[in-house]
Design an enzyme around this catalytic site. Structure first.
Site, PDB file in Angstrom:
ATOM      1  N   HIS A  58       9.959  58.450  26.159  1.00 29.30           N
ATOM      2  CA  HIS A  58       8.523  58.153  26.272  1.00 29.30           C
ATOM      3  C   HIS A  58       7.950  57.601  24.969  1.00 29.30           C
ATOM      4  O   HIS A  58       8.319  58.044  23.872  1.00 29.30           O
ATOM      5  CB  HIS A  58       7.752  59.403  26.699  1.00 29.30           C
ATOM      6  CG  HIS A  58       7.939  59.729  28.155  1.00 29.30           C
ATOM      7  ND1 HIS A  58       7.736  60.983  28.670  1.00 29.30           N
ATOM      8  CD2 HIS A  58       8.311  58.940  29.197  1.00 29.30           C
ATOM      9  CE1 HIS A  58       7.978  60.970  29.981  1.00 29.30           C
ATOM     10  NE2 HIS A  58       8.337  59.745  30.315  1.00 29.30           N
ATOM     11  N   HIS A  61       6.846  59.467  21.914  1.00 23.52           N
ATOM     12  CA  HIS A  61       7.906  60.129  21.142  1.00 23.52           C
ATOM     13  C   HIS A  61       8.783  59.124  20.391  1.00 23.52           C
ATOM     14  O   HIS A  61       9.637  59.522  19.601  1.00 23.52           O
ATOM     15  CB  HIS A  61       8.778  60.997  22.056  1.00 23.52           C
ATOM     16  CG  HIS A  61       8.021  62.163  22.621  1.00 23.52           C
ATOM     17  ND1 HIS A  61       8.168  63.457  22.172  1.00 23.52           N
ATOM     18  CD2 HIS A  61       7.052  62.209  23.572  1.00 23.52           C
ATOM     19  CE1 HIS A  61       7.339  64.251  22.832  1.00 23.52           C
ATOM     20  NE2 HIS A  61       6.655  63.519  23.692  1.00 23.52           N
ATOM     21  N   ASP A 133       9.481  67.535  25.501  1.00 28.70           N
ATOM     22  CA  ASP A 133       8.531  67.784  26.583  1.00 28.70           C
ATOM     23  C   ASP A 133       9.178  68.523  27.750  1.00 28.70           C
ATOM     24  O   ASP A 133       8.734  68.407  28.893  1.00 28.70           O
ATOM     25  CB  ASP A 133       7.934  66.461  27.091  1.00 28.70           C
ATOM     26  CG  ASP A 133       6.971  65.844  26.084  1.00 28.70           C
ATOM     27  OD1 ASP A 133       6.703  66.465  25.044  1.00 28.70           O
ATOM     28  OD2 ASP A 133       6.490  64.717  26.362  1.00 28.70           O
ATOM     29  N   HIS A 171       3.802  68.961  22.306  1.00 30.52           N
ATOM     30  CA  HIS A 171       2.347  68.831  22.495  1.00 30.52           C
ATOM     31  C   HIS A 171       1.633  70.170  22.319  1.00 30.52           C
ATOM     32  O   HIS A 171       2.204  71.226  22.567  1.00 30.52           O
ATOM     33  CB  HIS A 171       2.025  68.319  23.907  1.00 30.52           C
ATOM     34  CG  HIS A 171       2.467  66.920  24.164  1.00 30.52           C
ATOM     35  ND1 HIS A 171       1.668  65.831  23.916  1.00 30.52           N
ATOM     36  CD2 HIS A 171       3.635  66.425  24.645  1.00 30.52           C
ATOM     37  CE1 HIS A 171       2.319  64.714  24.230  1.00 30.52           C
ATOM     38  NE2 HIS A 171       3.521  65.054  24.683  1.00 30.52           N
TER      39      HIS A 171
HETATM   40 ZN   LIG Z   1       7.288  62.868  27.541  1.00 36.14          ZN
END
Ligand SMILES: [Zn+2]
Length: 255
Positions: A58, A61, A133, A171
Site C-alpha cells: 500500500h 507504507h 496493517d 496506524h
Molecule cells: Zn495497508
C-alpha cells in the site's frame, strides 16, 4: 547495548518506526510512508538509514521508498508474495526468511489477508514485532486481498508469539477499535483496563503504540474469535472461529 526504536507519526494517522542497532550503527525504517518524516526522525535520533523493511504494497507504507533509496542507498527488503509491484526492492522475502539489521536478526512471518503478500518482521531476541496493517492495537486490518479464513490464520500466527512481544503496528486506530471492542465484550476486564489506559494516553497527546502482545491476546476481539463468549456475542456460538472472525470484521466495517 540493546536495540533501540523510534516511533513517530506521519501522513494522517500512519506510524513510522526506526529500528536501530547500536552495535553496528545500522538503522531500518519499517515501511516508508513519507520520506520527509523519516528523514526528520533519523536526524532527531542521529541515525543513518541502512535498511527499509516493507510490510506490504500500500502507498501509505511505500511512497517514501524511491526518495530514501536515492539519498541513503539503503537496502530495501519487501514481501515476495504481493500482487502489486513495490518500487526499488533489493531483497524479496518469504515466510521463515531471516533479515538482518546490523547484528539484529529478524524472522519473516507471512501474514496475508490485508494484502495477498503482507508480511511481519519478528525480532525474537529483542521481543519486537513489526506487523504493518495485519494487527492493530485492539483491532486488525481490513480484508482487501484475503478471506476471513486467511486473515484468521495470519492473526493466529501472530498470537502464537510470546506474550512479552512488543507490537508495532502501522496506524493509530486504537480508540476507535476500543469503542467497537467494548460493543462486543463490554465485560472484558483486560479490555476495560486498556480502554482506560488509552483514554489517558490520548488525552495526554501520547501514542498507544507499541502494545504488549500478552495484553492484546486478552483484550483484542480479533485475536479472540475462538473464545466462546466472543462467538456468542455475535450470535455465532459453536461456529468455526474463522466465521466468527469474519462476522467481527464485517461489524467493524459497518461500525
Ligand atoms: Zn495497508
Amino acid at each position: 547495548m540493546a536495540a533501540q526504536t523510534h516511533l513517530f507519526l506521519c501522513l494522517n494517522d500512519n506510524y513510522g518506526v526506526l529500528l536501530h542497532d547500536p552495535a553496528t550503527g545500522a538503522t531500518a525504517s519499517i515501511d516508508a510512508p513519507e520520506a520527509r518524516a523519516i528523514e526528520t526522525a533519523l536526524a532527531e535520533a542521529g541515525w543513518r538509514l541502512t535498511d527499509i523493511l516493507v510490510t506490504h504494497h500500500h502507498g501509505d507504507h511505500t511512497a517514501g521508498i524511491p526518495e530514501l533509496k536515492a539519498k541513503y542507498h539503503c537496502r530495501v527488503t519487501a514481501p515476495a508474495g504481493e500482487r502489486s509491484p513495490i518500487a526499488d526492492v533489493d531483497v524479496r522475502v518469504r515466510d521463515g526468511d531471516v533479515v538482518k539489521v546490523g547484528s539484529l536478526v529478524g524472522k519473516v512471518l507471512e501474514t496475508p489477508g490485508h494484502t495477498a503478500g503482507h508480511i511481519a518482521y519478528w525480532f525474537e531476541k529483542e521481543s519486537l514485532a513489526f506487523v504493518g496493517d495485519t494487527l492493530f492495537s485492539i483491532g486488525c486490518g481490513r480484508l482487501f486481498e484475503g478471506t476471513p479464513e486467511i486473515m484468521w490464520r495470519s492473526l493466529q500466527k501472530l498470537r502464537a508469539l510470546p506474550d512479552e512481544t512488543l507490537i508495532f503496528c502501522g496506524h493509530e486506530y486504537t480508540q476507535s477499535n476500543i469503542r467497537f471492542a467494548l460493543s462486543v465484550e463490554p465485560g472484558n476486564a483486560a479490555l476495560r483496563r486498556r480502554a482506560a489506559e488509552v483514554d489517558r494516553l490520548r488525552a495526554a497527546g501520547q501514542s498507544t503504540v507499541p502494545s504488549l502482545l500478552g495484553e492484546e491476546k486478552q483484550a483484542n476481539p480479533f485475536l479472540r474469535a475462538d473464545v466462546p463468549e466472543v462467538a456468542a456475542a455475535v450470535n455465532l456460538a459453536g461456529k468455526p472461529a474463522a466465521q466468527v472472525f469474519g462476522e467481527l470484521r464485517e461489524r467493524k466495517n459497518r461500525a
